[in-house]
Design a protein around this motif. Structure first.
Motif, PDB file in Angstrom:
ATOM      1  N   PRO A 114      69.296  52.944  88.792  1.00 32.83           N
ATOM      2  CA  PRO A 114      68.766  52.844  87.444  1.00 32.83           C
ATOM      3  C   PRO A 114      67.991  51.539  86.959  1.00 32.83           C
ATOM      4  CG  PRO A 114      70.915  52.233  87.535  1.00 32.83           C
ATOM      5  CD  PRO A 114      70.608  52.652  88.933  1.00 32.83           C
ATOM      6  N   TRP A 115      68.011  50.401  88.046  1.00 37.37           N
ATOM      7  CA  TRP A 115      67.099  49.431  87.867  1.00 37.37           C
ATOM      8  C   TRP A 115      65.547  49.742  87.843  1.00 37.37           C
ATOM      9  CZ3 TRP A 115      63.702  47.177  91.156  1.00 37.37           C
ATOM     10  CH2 TRP A 115      63.778  47.928  92.801  1.00 37.37           C
ATOM     11  N   LEU A 116      65.125  50.535  88.664  1.00 37.92           N
ATOM     12  CA  LEU A 116      63.877  50.994  88.650  1.00 37.92           C
ATOM     13  C   LEU A 116      63.176  51.054  87.167  1.00 37.92           C
ATOM     14  CD1 LEU A 116      63.719  53.379  91.581  1.00 37.92           C
ATOM     15  CD2 LEU A 116      62.781  51.155  91.473  1.00 37.92           C
ATOM     16  N   ASP A 117      64.060  51.984  86.364  1.00 34.33           N
ATOM     17  CA  ASP A 117      63.243  52.100  85.156  1.00 34.33           C
ATOM     18  C   ASP A 117      64.022  51.028  84.087  1.00 34.33           C
ATOM     19  OD1 ASP A 117      65.134  53.914  82.950  1.00 34.33           O
ATOM     20  OD2 ASP A 117      65.653  54.159  85.117  1.00 34.33           O
ATOM     21  N   GLU A 118      65.119  50.883  83.926  1.00 34.59           N
ATOM     22  CA  GLU A 118      65.590  49.757  83.114  1.00 34.59           C
ATOM     23  C   GLU A 118      65.012  48.347  83.504  1.00 34.59           C
ATOM     24  OE1 GLU A 118      66.650  50.289  80.280  1.00 34.59           O
ATOM     25  OE2 GLU A 118      67.677  52.207  80.606  1.00 34.59           O
ATOM     26  N   GLY A 119      65.078  48.067  84.482  1.00 36.40           N
ATOM     27  CA  GLY A 119      64.563  46.801  84.941  1.00 36.40           C
ATOM     28  C   GLY A 119      63.114  46.508  84.640  1.00 36.40           C
ATOM     29  N   LEU A 120      62.452  47.393  84.839  1.00 37.40           N
ATOM     30  CA  LEU A 120      60.876  47.575  84.578  1.00 37.40           C
ATOM     31  C   LEU A 120      60.587  47.768  83.081  1.00 37.40           C
ATOM     32  CD1 LEU A 120      58.045  46.785  85.549  1.00 37.40           C
ATOM     33  CD2 LEU A 120      57.781  49.388  86.429  1.00 37.40           C
ATOM     34  N   THR A 121      61.270  48.380  82.580  1.00 33.44           N
ATOM     35  CA  THR A 121      61.352  48.373  80.974  1.00 33.44           C
ATOM     36  C   THR A 121      61.563  47.111  80.575  1.00 33.44           C
ATOM     37  OG1 THR A 121      61.775  50.891  81.197  1.00 33.44           O
ATOM     38  CG2 THR A 121      62.092  50.035  78.933  1.00 33.44           C
ATOM     39  N   SER A 122      62.611  46.496  80.680  1.00 29.91           N
ATOM     40  CA  SER A 122      63.100  45.300  80.184  1.00 29.91           C
ATOM     41  C   SER A 122      61.930  44.391  80.528  1.00 29.91           C
ATOM     42  CB  SER A 122      64.356  44.779  80.775  1.00 29.91           C
ATOM     43  OG  SER A 122      65.511  45.833  80.573  1.00 29.91           O
ATOM     44  N   PHE A 123      61.630  44.229  81.729  1.00 33.80           N
ATOM     45  CA  PHE A 123      60.363  43.324  81.965  1.00 33.80           C
ATOM     46  C   PHE A 123      59.140  43.468  81.143  1.00 33.80           C
ATOM     47  CE2 PHE A 123      56.536  41.867  84.349  1.00 33.80           C
ATOM     48  CZ  PHE A 123      56.775  40.674  84.531  1.00 33.80           C
ATOM     49  N   SER A 124      58.996  44.811  80.692  1.00 32.28           N
ATOM     50  CA  SER A 124      57.729  44.921  79.763  1.00 32.28           C
ATOM     51  C   SER A 124      57.840  44.367  78.340  1.00 32.28           C
ATOM     52  CB  SER A 124      57.715  46.612  79.841  1.00 32.28           C
ATOM     53  OG  SER A 124      57.357  47.229  81.014  1.00 32.28           O
ATOM     54  N   ALA A 147      66.393  34.957  78.183  1.00 34.16           N
ATOM     55  CA  ALA A 147      67.667  35.686  77.652  1.00 34.16           C
ATOM     56  C   ALA A 147      68.235  36.487  79.012  1.00 34.16           C
ATOM     57  CB  ALA A 147      67.416  36.577  76.740  1.00 34.16           C
ATOM     58  N   PHE A 148      67.092  37.168  79.738  1.00 38.04           N
ATOM     59  CA  PHE A 148      67.599  37.519  80.956  1.00 38.04           C
ATOM     60  C   PHE A 148      67.906  36.523  82.124  1.00 38.04           C
ATOM     61  CE2 PHE A 148      63.962  40.596  79.754  1.00 38.04           C
ATOM     62  CZ  PHE A 148      64.755  41.662  79.200  1.00 38.04           C
ATOM     63  N   ARG A 149      67.461  35.357  82.178  1.00 36.49           N
ATOM     64  CA  ARG A 149      68.166  34.353  82.780  1.00 36.49           C
ATOM     65  C   ARG A 149      69.578  34.269  82.660  1.00 36.49           C
ATOM     66  NH1 ARG A 149      62.804  30.809  82.044  1.00 36.49           N
ATOM     67  NH2 ARG A 149      61.652  31.481  83.659  1.00 36.49           N
ATOM     68  N   ASP A 150      69.735  34.039  81.247  1.00 39.18           N
ATOM     69  CA  ASP A 150      71.136  33.573  80.967  1.00 39.18           C
ATOM     70  C   ASP A 150      71.926  34.654  81.239  1.00 39.18           C
ATOM     71  OD1 ASP A 150      70.155  31.113  79.974  1.00 39.18           O
ATOM     72  OD2 ASP A 150      70.020  31.940  77.998  1.00 39.18           O
ATOM     73  N   SER A 151      71.755  36.114  80.766  1.00 38.02           N
ATOM     74  CA  SER A 151      72.675  37.115  81.108  1.00 38.02           C
ATOM     75  C   SER A 151      72.907  37.094  82.672  1.00 38.02           C
ATOM     76  CB  SER A 151      71.856  38.295  80.685  1.00 38.02           C
ATOM     77  OG  SER A 151      72.600  39.430  81.129  1.00 38.02           O
ATOM     78  N   PRO A 197      66.860  32.263  93.862  1.00 37.60           N
ATOM     79  CA  PRO A 197      66.400  31.546  92.717  1.00 37.60           C
ATOM     80  C   PRO A 197      66.045  32.302  91.588  1.00 37.60           C
ATOM     81  CG  PRO A 197      65.101  30.967  94.828  1.00 37.60           C
ATOM     82  CD  PRO A 197      66.029  32.384  95.025  1.00 37.60           C
ATOM     83  N   ILE A 198      66.505  31.735  90.667  1.00 41.91           N
ATOM     84  CA  ILE A 198      66.105  32.678  89.159  1.00 41.91           C
ATOM     85  C   ILE A 198      64.738  32.411  88.578  1.00 41.91           C
ATOM     86  CG2 ILE A 198      67.138  33.280  86.983  1.00 41.91           C
ATOM     87  CD1 ILE A 198      69.922  32.574  87.777  1.00 41.91           C
ATOM     88  N   PRO A 199      64.013  33.276  88.807  1.00 41.97           N
ATOM     89  CA  PRO A 199      62.533  32.872  88.536  1.00 41.97           C
ATOM     90  C   PRO A 199      62.497  32.459  86.852  1.00 41.97           C
ATOM     91  CG  PRO A 199      62.708  34.984  88.675  1.00 41.97           C
ATOM     92  CD  PRO A 199      63.995  34.371  89.033  1.00 41.97           C
ATOM     93  N   GLY A 216      67.332  43.212  86.887  1.00 40.38           N
ATOM     94  CA  GLY A 216      66.158  43.927  87.301  1.00 40.38           C
ATOM     95  C   GLY A 216      64.862  43.290  86.444  1.00 40.38           C
ATOM     96  N   ALA A 217      64.697  42.957  85.535  1.00 41.21           N
ATOM     97  CA  ALA A 217      63.681  42.201  84.788  1.00 41.21           C
ATOM     98  C   ALA A 217      63.176  40.979  85.636  1.00 41.21           C
ATOM     99  CB  ALA A 217      63.847  41.724  83.386  1.00 41.21           C
ATOM    100  N   LEU A 218      64.268  40.100  86.025  1.00 39.97           N
ATOM    101  CA  LEU A 218      64.035  38.897  86.691  1.00 39.97           C
ATOM    102  C   LEU A 218      63.354  39.151  88.333  1.00 39.97           C
ATOM    103  CD1 LEU A 218      67.085  37.044  85.803  1.00 39.97           C
ATOM    104  CD2 LEU A 218      64.777  36.411  85.152  1.00 39.97           C
ATOM    105  N   PHE A 219      63.909  40.442  88.855  1.00 41.38           N
ATOM    106  CA  PHE A 219      63.224  40.818  90.169  1.00 41.38           C
ATOM    107  C   PHE A 219      61.624  40.983  89.721  1.00 41.38           C
ATOM    108  CE2 PHE A 219      61.246  44.406  92.444  1.00 41.38           C
ATOM    109  CZ  PHE A 219      61.322  43.862  93.563  1.00 41.38           C
ATOM    110  N   PHE A 220      61.291  41.693  88.873  1.00 44.36           N
ATOM    111  CA  PHE A 220      60.036  41.800  88.651  1.00 44.36           C
ATOM    112  C   PHE A 220      59.100  40.637  88.288  1.00 44.36           C
ATOM    113  CE2 PHE A 220      61.386  46.210  88.033  1.00 44.36           C
ATOM    114  CZ  PHE A 220      60.603  46.759  88.918  1.00 44.36           C
ATOM    115  N   GLN A 221      59.839  39.615  87.587  1.00 46.59           N
ATOM    116  CA  GLN A 221      59.342  38.337  87.466  1.00 46.59           C
ATOM    117  C   GLN A 221      59.245  37.560  88.778  1.00 46.59           C
ATOM    118  OE1 GLN A 221      57.756  37.041  84.923  1.00 46.59           O
ATOM    119  NE2 GLN A 221      57.814  34.906  85.462  1.00 46.59           N
ATOM    120  N   ALA A 222      60.165  37.794  89.600  1.00 50.06           N
ATOM    121  CA  ALA A 222      60.036  37.105  90.932  1.00 50.06           C
ATOM    122  C   ALA A 222      58.791  37.776  91.679  1.00 50.06           C
ATOM    123  CB  ALA A 222      61.394  37.213  91.835  1.00 50.06           C
TER     124      ALA A 222
END
Length: 159
Positions: free
Chosen positions: A27-37, A57-61, A157-159, A93-99
């Motif tokens: 599920p991270w493939l769509d939710e993570g990239l959608t969140s990063f979007s 907010a993603f970092r804190d979560s 490391p959390i980006p 998931g969003a943080l992975f895309f930021q990293a």
């Protein structure tokens, strides 16, 4: 909140509707990239403050899940994420895309998004597909980044 929700749900028109994935297996493939979007949306309209707030907010979560010793690999099935589904699938998931963006640079990341969309349009992609497209976009090896974020709970490391 409403604008962010709308940006998120519209992003699903690309990440899941056009570039499909296994919502039960990865599920991270769509939710993570959608969140990063959401971050990309605010950057695109010139609202850097809100883009930074979304990222924070993603970092804190995710940090909350790690602090509570509830980290999990992004590649975990939903049943293994009881109580931490949102901090892992959406936030980590969003943080992975930021990293990924930070590691490969802005130009390669933009190529990655275009190539990922083109390669996955009207298909179902997997994490391995994402890795292959990302490596093609940067001309680099990303196995370590992928393994650390997706396959393990290494303290990244959390980006």
């Amino acid at each position: 909140g409403l604008e962010t929700t709308i940006a998120h749900e519209i992003a699903h028109q690309w990440w899941y509707s056009q570039v499909g994935s296994d919502a039960q297996g990865e599920p991270w493939l769509d939710e993570g990239l959608t969140s990063f979007s959401q971050i990309v949306y605010y950057e695109a309209i010139g609202d850097r403050r809100q883009a930074a707030a979304e990222l924070q907010a993603f970092r804190d979560s995710y940090a909350g899940a790690r602090t509570g010793r509830r980290d999990a690999p992004l590649g975990s099935p939903p049943a293994a994420l009881r109580g931490v589904y949102v901090p892992i699938v959406y936030a980590k998931g969003a943080l992975f895309f930021q990293a990924l963006r930070v590691q490969i640079g802005e130009a390669a990341f933009e190529r990655f998004l275009r190539d990922y969309y083109a390669a996955g349009r009207y298909r179902e992609v997997s994490g391995a597909d994402l890795l292959r497209v990302a490596e093609g976009a940067c001309g680099c090896q990303l196995d370590q980044l992928y393994n650390d974020w997706v396959l393990t709970t290494k303290q990244v490391p959390i980006p």
